[in-house]
Design a protein around this motif. Structure first.
Motif, PDB file in Angstrom:
ATOM      1  N   ALA A 129       0.828  -1.217   0.000  1.00  0.00           N
ATOM      2  CA  ALA A 129       0.000   0.000   0.000  1.00  0.00           C
ATOM      3  C   ALA A 129       0.854   1.255   0.000  1.00  0.00           C
ATOM      4  O   ALA A 129       0.518   2.242   0.641  1.00  0.00           O
ATOM      5  CB  ALA A 129      -0.962  -0.004   1.185  1.00  0.00           C
ATOM      6  N   THR A 130       1.969   1.197  -0.738  1.00  0.00           N
ATOM      7  CA  THR A 130       2.857   2.360  -0.821  1.00  0.00           C
ATOM      8  C   THR A 130       2.337   3.368  -1.836  1.00  0.00           C
ATOM      9  O   THR A 130       2.209   4.557  -1.546  1.00  0.00           O
ATOM     10  CB  THR A 130       4.285   1.927  -1.183  1.00  0.00           C
ATOM     11  N   GLY A 131       2.047   2.920  -3.052  1.00  0.00           N
ATOM     12  CA  GLY A 131       1.503   3.812  -4.065  1.00  0.00           C
ATOM     13  C   GLY A 131       2.520   4.373  -5.032  1.00  0.00           C
ATOM     14  O   GLY A 131       2.175   5.154  -5.922  1.00  0.00           O
ATOM     15  N   SER A 132       3.801   4.002  -4.884  1.00  0.00           N
ATOM     16  CA  SER A 132       4.796   4.383  -5.890  1.00  0.00           C
ATOM     17  C   SER A 132       4.519   3.597  -7.165  1.00  0.00           C
ATOM     18  O   SER A 132       4.076   2.447  -7.106  1.00  0.00           O
ATOM     19  CB  SER A 132       6.209   4.083  -5.393  1.00  0.00           C
ATOM     20  N   SER A 133       4.821   4.191  -8.306  1.00  0.00           N
ATOM     21  CA  SER A 133       4.503   3.513  -9.563  1.00  0.00           C
ATOM     22  C   SER A 133       5.580   3.744 -10.601  1.00  0.00           C
ATOM     23  O   SER A 133       6.268   4.772 -10.588  1.00  0.00           O
ATOM     24  CB  SER A 133       3.149   4.007 -10.103  1.00  0.00           C
ATOM     25  N   VAL A 134       5.726   2.762 -11.477  1.00  0.00           N
ATOM     26  CA  VAL A 134       6.611   2.898 -12.635  1.00  0.00           C
ATOM     27  C   VAL A 134       5.802   2.843 -13.928  1.00  0.00           C
ATOM     28  O   VAL A 134       6.369   2.724 -15.005  1.00  0.00           O
ATOM     29  CB  VAL A 134       7.690   1.785 -12.645  1.00  0.00           C
ATOM     30  N   MET A 135       4.481   2.925 -13.814  1.00  0.00           N
ATOM     31  CA  MET A 135       3.605   2.842 -14.977  1.00  0.00           C
ATOM     32  C   MET A 135       3.185   4.237 -15.420  1.00  0.00           C
ATOM     33  O   MET A 135       2.715   5.029 -14.609  1.00  0.00           O
ATOM     34  CB  MET A 135       2.368   1.991 -14.665  1.00  0.00           C
ATOM     35  N   LEU A 180      -7.670  -2.245 -12.230  1.00  0.00           N
ATOM     36  CA  LEU A 180      -8.343  -2.903 -11.124  1.00  0.00           C
ATOM     37  C   LEU A 180      -7.376  -3.772 -10.337  1.00  0.00           C
ATOM     38  O   LEU A 180      -7.443  -3.829  -9.096  1.00  0.00           O
ATOM     39  CB  LEU A 180      -9.502  -3.749 -11.642  1.00  0.00           C
ATOM     40  N   TRP A 181      -6.466  -4.438 -11.020  1.00  0.00           N
ATOM     41  CA  TRP A 181      -5.507  -5.311 -10.357  1.00  0.00           C
ATOM     42  C   TRP A 181      -4.603  -4.518  -9.412  1.00  0.00           C
ATOM     43  O   TRP A 181      -4.300  -4.955  -8.298  1.00  0.00           O
ATOM     44  CB  TRP A 181      -4.669  -6.064 -11.383  1.00  0.00           C
ATOM     45  N   ARG A 182      -4.192  -3.343  -9.825  1.00  0.00           N
ATOM     46  CA  ARG A 182      -3.320  -2.513  -8.987  1.00  0.00           C
ATOM     47  C   ARG A 182      -3.996  -2.177  -7.659  1.00  0.00           C
ATOM     48  O   ARG A 182      -3.397  -2.293  -6.591  1.00  0.00           O
ATOM     49  CB  ARG A 182      -2.947  -1.229  -9.730  1.00  0.00           C
ATOM     50  N   VAL A 183      -5.262  -1.758  -7.713  1.00  0.00           N
ATOM     51  CA  VAL A 183      -5.938  -1.354  -6.477  1.00  0.00           C
ATOM     52  C   VAL A 183      -6.383  -2.567  -5.659  1.00  0.00           C
ATOM     53  O   VAL A 183      -6.490  -2.476  -4.426  1.00  0.00           O
ATOM     54  CB  VAL A 183      -7.136  -0.427  -6.771  1.00  0.00           C
ATOM     55  N   LEU A 184      -6.642  -3.690  -6.314  1.00  0.00           N
ATOM     56  CA  LEU A 184      -6.951  -4.913  -5.570  1.00  0.00           C
ATOM     57  C   LEU A 184      -5.763  -5.340  -4.713  1.00  0.00           C
ATOM     58  O   LEU A 184      -5.933  -5.770  -3.565  1.00  0.00           O
ATOM     59  CB  LEU A 184      -7.339  -6.044  -6.525  1.00  0.00           C
ATOM     60  N   LEU A 185      -4.554  -5.219  -5.270  1.00  0.00           N
ATOM     61  CA  LEU A 185      -3.360  -5.546  -4.494  1.00  0.00           C
ATOM     62  C   LEU A 185      -3.263  -4.658  -3.261  1.00  0.00           C
ATOM     63  O   LEU A 185      -2.926  -5.121  -2.167  1.00  0.00           O
ATOM     64  CB  LEU A 185      -2.105  -5.387  -5.360  1.00  0.00           C
ATOM     65  N   GLN A 186      -3.568  -3.378  -3.442  1.00  0.00           N
ATOM     66  CA  GLN A 186      -3.516  -2.474  -2.293  1.00  0.00           C
ATOM     67  C   GLN A 186      -4.591  -2.816  -1.262  1.00  0.00           C
ATOM     68  O   GLN A 186      -4.340  -2.752  -0.056  1.00  0.00           O
ATOM     69  CB  GLN A 186      -3.673  -1.024  -2.766  1.00  0.00           C
ATOM     70  N   TRP A 187      -5.764  -3.167  -1.744  1.00  0.00           N
ATOM     71  CA  TRP A 187      -6.852  -3.477  -0.817  1.00  0.00           C
ATOM     72  C   TRP A 187      -6.533  -4.740  -0.016  1.00  0.00           C
ATOM     73  O   TRP A 187      -6.753  -4.788   1.189  1.00  0.00           O
ATOM     74  CB  TRP A 187      -8.153  -3.660  -1.593  1.00  0.00           C
ATOM     75  N   ASP A 241     -14.606   4.080 -11.597  1.00  0.00           N
ATOM     76  CA  ASP A 241     -13.740   5.004 -10.861  1.00  0.00           C
ATOM     77  C   ASP A 241     -14.060   4.994  -9.380  1.00  0.00           C
ATOM     78  O   ASP A 241     -13.145   5.048  -8.532  1.00  0.00           O
ATOM     79  CB  ASP A 241     -13.892   6.430 -11.411  1.00  0.00           C
ATOM     80  N   ALA A 242     -15.336   4.923  -9.019  1.00  0.00           N
ATOM     81  CA  ALA A 242     -15.724   4.917  -7.609  1.00  0.00           C
ATOM     82  C   ALA A 242     -15.193   3.677  -6.901  1.00  0.00           C
ATOM     83  O   ALA A 242     -14.678   3.762  -5.775  1.00  0.00           O
ATOM     84  CB  ALA A 242     -17.247   4.995  -7.481  1.00  0.00           C
ATOM     85  N   VAL A 243     -15.285   2.530  -7.550  1.00  0.00           N
ATOM     86  CA  VAL A 243     -14.824   1.279  -6.940  1.00  0.00           C
ATOM     87  C   VAL A 243     -13.309   1.281  -6.776  1.00  0.00           C
ATOM     88  O   VAL A 243     -12.784   1.002  -5.687  1.00  0.00           O
ATOM     89  CB  VAL A 243     -15.277   0.070  -7.780  1.00  0.00           C
ATOM     90  N   THR A 244     -12.599   1.576  -7.839  1.00  0.00           N
ATOM     91  CA  THR A 244     -11.134   1.521  -7.784  1.00  0.00           C
ATOM     92  C   THR A 244     -10.579   2.566  -6.821  1.00  0.00           C
ATOM     93  O   THR A 244      -9.633   2.294  -6.070  1.00  0.00           O
ATOM     94  CB  THR A 244     -10.529   1.719  -9.177  1.00  0.00           C
ATOM     95  N   LEU A 245     -11.156   3.767  -6.835  1.00  0.00           N
ATOM     96  CA  LEU A 245     -10.656   4.819  -5.949  1.00  0.00           C
ATOM     97  C   LEU A 245     -10.953   4.482  -4.490  1.00  0.00           C
ATOM     98  O   LEU A 245     -10.144   4.775  -3.595  1.00  0.00           O
ATOM     99  CB  LEU A 245     -11.295   6.155  -6.327  1.00  0.00           C
ATOM    100  N   ALA A 246     -12.091   3.863  -4.226  1.00  0.00           N
ATOM    101  CA  ALA A 246     -12.426   3.471  -2.854  1.00  0.00           C
ATOM    102  C   ALA A 246     -11.477   2.389  -2.344  1.00  0.00           C
ATOM    103  O   ALA A 246     -11.012   2.444  -1.195  1.00  0.00           O
ATOM    104  CB  ALA A 246     -13.867   2.976  -2.793  1.00  0.00           C
ATOM    105  N   LEU A 247     -11.172   1.389  -3.171  1.00  0.00           N
ATOM    106  CA  LEU A 247     -10.225   0.346  -2.778  1.00  0.00           C
ATOM    107  C   LEU A 247      -8.871   0.939  -2.434  1.00  0.00           C
ATOM    108  O   LEU A 247      -8.200   0.513  -1.493  1.00  0.00           O
ATOM    109  CB  LEU A 247     -10.078  -0.682  -3.904  1.00  0.00           C
ATOM    110  N   SER A 248      -8.472   1.945  -3.207  1.00  0.00           N
ATOM    111  CA  SER A 248      -7.181   2.587  -2.990  1.00  0.00           C
ATOM    112  C   SER A 248      -7.190   3.504  -1.779  1.00  0.00           C
ATOM    113  O   SER A 248      -6.184   3.641  -1.088  1.00  0.00           O
ATOM    114  CB  SER A 248      -6.795   3.381  -4.247  1.00  0.00           C
ATOM    115  N   THR A 249      -8.329   4.136  -1.499  1.00  0.00           N
ATOM    116  CA  THR A 249      -8.416   5.085  -0.378  1.00  0.00           C
ATOM    117  C   THR A 249      -8.445   4.374   0.961  1.00  0.00           C
ATOM    118  O   THR A 249      -7.690   4.719   1.875  1.00  0.00           O
ATOM    119  CB  THR A 249      -9.676   5.958  -0.519  1.00  0.00           C
TER     120      THR A 249
END
Length: 500
Positions: free
Chosen positions: A129-135, A147-154, A225-233
């Protein structure tokens, strides 16, 4: 002449000194199987959207599931039903490495086609859940990979909470025994069973995520956007669907929703479980929560004044920008609603200090944690009093109780090791050719699991893709060390821990 001989250890004692890896292997197999099954969700999303990325996810899922089931079958045993201390620490350390390697497969085989180095960095950044990216070019990426990126964070977010509660207090790491007392005081019969605590935490985590999704939808975001942003938040992760993070929406309502849930995610989740069981008072009487919000208020006010005096912004815009940025950094989420690196040197210095702090213990946030910051400040004050008044007795109080010297020592040791680790990583990056600002802020952002750092190279409007591969590996290790609270990783390197 009498000869004294040392009795040989019994067979039982010798057996206990040998680590049985089967429970660790079996548990890793279960976690890998869950990871493999979760890959099917972005695969289905890509298949429905006709984006062409589903093949990579199906292949990654098949391999991950195969290895996971194989590990579970080879490690399961009726004789090993419970992890001991050594097995728990081995599992804690190995889970991040093993899961990150398999979670990197879709990044390598999908349309993003990241190198092995960058793919592992991206997956480690997600799971911690760091949030650094190379993409780069996130706006044009298929929905499955987003979706996969935010699922990993969740997934990483709930894992972080579980580790903080179940594993780290075992060695009293950096004052974690205080959190253990606060979160599971058996004298008050607060969910004494481990499975009840786990179910309570998972329930709270899921409910907060659903409420966050609904709030983003009401604020005007579309379903995806709502789902992915919520998983990340809720996970304090910070991944978004655009290179411009939340700035792309240009919606104050979305920013205020993010502020609320970033701060909620930075508080101890056990307090929410207590609140669900009727003990709401803990939410506003907890000393760490009070310290945390005091820090938020002080830094928000300072940032607001700095923007106003320098003419960067005025009124509500300045307040919202200050509160959002402070909430994003202190919760280690790393969202960006405005590029604060353009606010001047005073702002850079302010947020540089904030990078160190982090949220509360037992939250999804990283950093030093507000509890350790408070105890360190009190310990310094106590020491100054002892210098001035040699015969005086000055006990250290925290939350209405006296903190023992061994707890203070563990906190100070952790703070020193935390700063030492940041310095070592920063110097290593500097030797690799990175400029001083990039090296030191990237080091802090990685160890504290914040994500974006400061400066034009790895600042909030950039990412880490321009860094050389050796630097990427150093930062990958730094992210893992930060999530393991450093000392947990060092325990694994102690030979005596494995033999006794």
């Amino acid at each position: 002449m009498r000869v004294h001989s040392t009795p040989l250890p019994s067979i039982e004692a010798q057996t206990k000194s040998v680590l049985d890896p089967r429970p660790v292997v079996a548990t890793l197999g279960i976690l890998l199987s869950i990871l493999g099954i979760s890959m099917l969700l972005p695969a289905v999303v890509d298949f429905i959207s006709h984006s062409g990325g589903h093949g990579a996810f199906f292949a990654s899922s098949a391999i991950t599931l195969f290895v996971g089931v194989l590990m579970w079958m080879s490690g399961r045993s009726s004789a090993t039903r419970k992890l001991d201390l050594r097995q728990a620490f081995l599992l804690t350390g190995s889970v991040w490495v093993v899961l990150a390697l398999f979670a990197a497969l879709p990044f390598m085989w999908g349309r993003s086609q990241l190198s092995f180095t960058n793919a592992v960095f991206e997956s480690m950044s997600g799971l911690t859940a760091t949030g650094s990216s190379v993409m780069s070019g996130l706006d044009s990426q298929p929905p499955g990979i987003l979706l996969w990126r935010v699922l990993l964070q969740w997934f990483g977010g709930i894992g972080i909470i579980a580790i903080a509660i179940a594993i780290m207090p075992m060695l009293s790491i950096g004052g974690m025994q205080l959190f253990r007392t606060e979160s599971s005081d058996k004298s008050e019969k607060f969910l004494p069973r481990t499975d009840a605590i786990a179910k309570g935490l998972l329930t709270v985590y899921v409910l907060l995520t659903l409420v966050c999704i609904a709030s983003y939808s009401i604020a005007g975001l579309g379903g995806f956007d709502a789902v992915t942003l919520a998983l990340s938040t809720v996970s304090s992760g910070g991944f978004s669907n655009s290179d411009y993070s939340i700035m792309v929406f240009n919606n104050p309502s979305v920013e205020y929703v993010a502020i609320v849930f970033m701060l909620i995610a930075a508080l101890p989740f056990t307090l929410y479980v207590r609140a669900m069981n009727g003990d709401v008072r803990r939410l506003y009487t907890n000393p760490e929560v009070r310290v945390f919000f005091l820090i938020v208020l002080v830094f928000t006010f300072a940032s607001f004044l700095q923007q106003t005096w320098q003419g960067v912004a005025q009124g509500e815009t300045a307040f919202r920008g200050a509160l959002f940025t402070v909430s994003s950094i202190i919760s280690t989420t790393g969202f960006m609603a405005v590029d604060y690196t353009h606010w001047g040197a005073a702002s850079d210095a302010l947020f540089f200090v904030l990078l160190f702090i982090g949220g509360c213990t037992g939250s999804t946030s990283g950093g030093l944690k507000a509890m350790r910051v408070a105890i360190t400040a009190k310990a310094i004050r106590q020491h100054l009093k002892r210098i001035c008044f040699r015969s005086g007795v000055f006990p250290l109080h925290y939350g209405g109780s006296i903190v023992e010297d061994d707890v203070v020592a563990s906190v100070l040791n952790f703070v020193f090791l935390y700063l030492f680790t940041i310095a070592v990583v920063a110097i290593t990056l500097n030797v690799m050719g990175l400029d001083t600002v990039t090296a030191f802020t990237a080091s802090i952002a990685s160890v504290a699991n914040v994500g974006p750092a400061l400066g034009p190279v790895v600042g909030p409007s950039s990412n880490y893709v321009s860094l050389p591969d050796p630097a990427i590996w150093v930062l990958t290790l730094a992210m893992m060390l930060g999530r393991l609270e450093i000392l947990t990783a060092l325990v694994l390197l102690q030979p005596r821990f494995w033999t006794r």
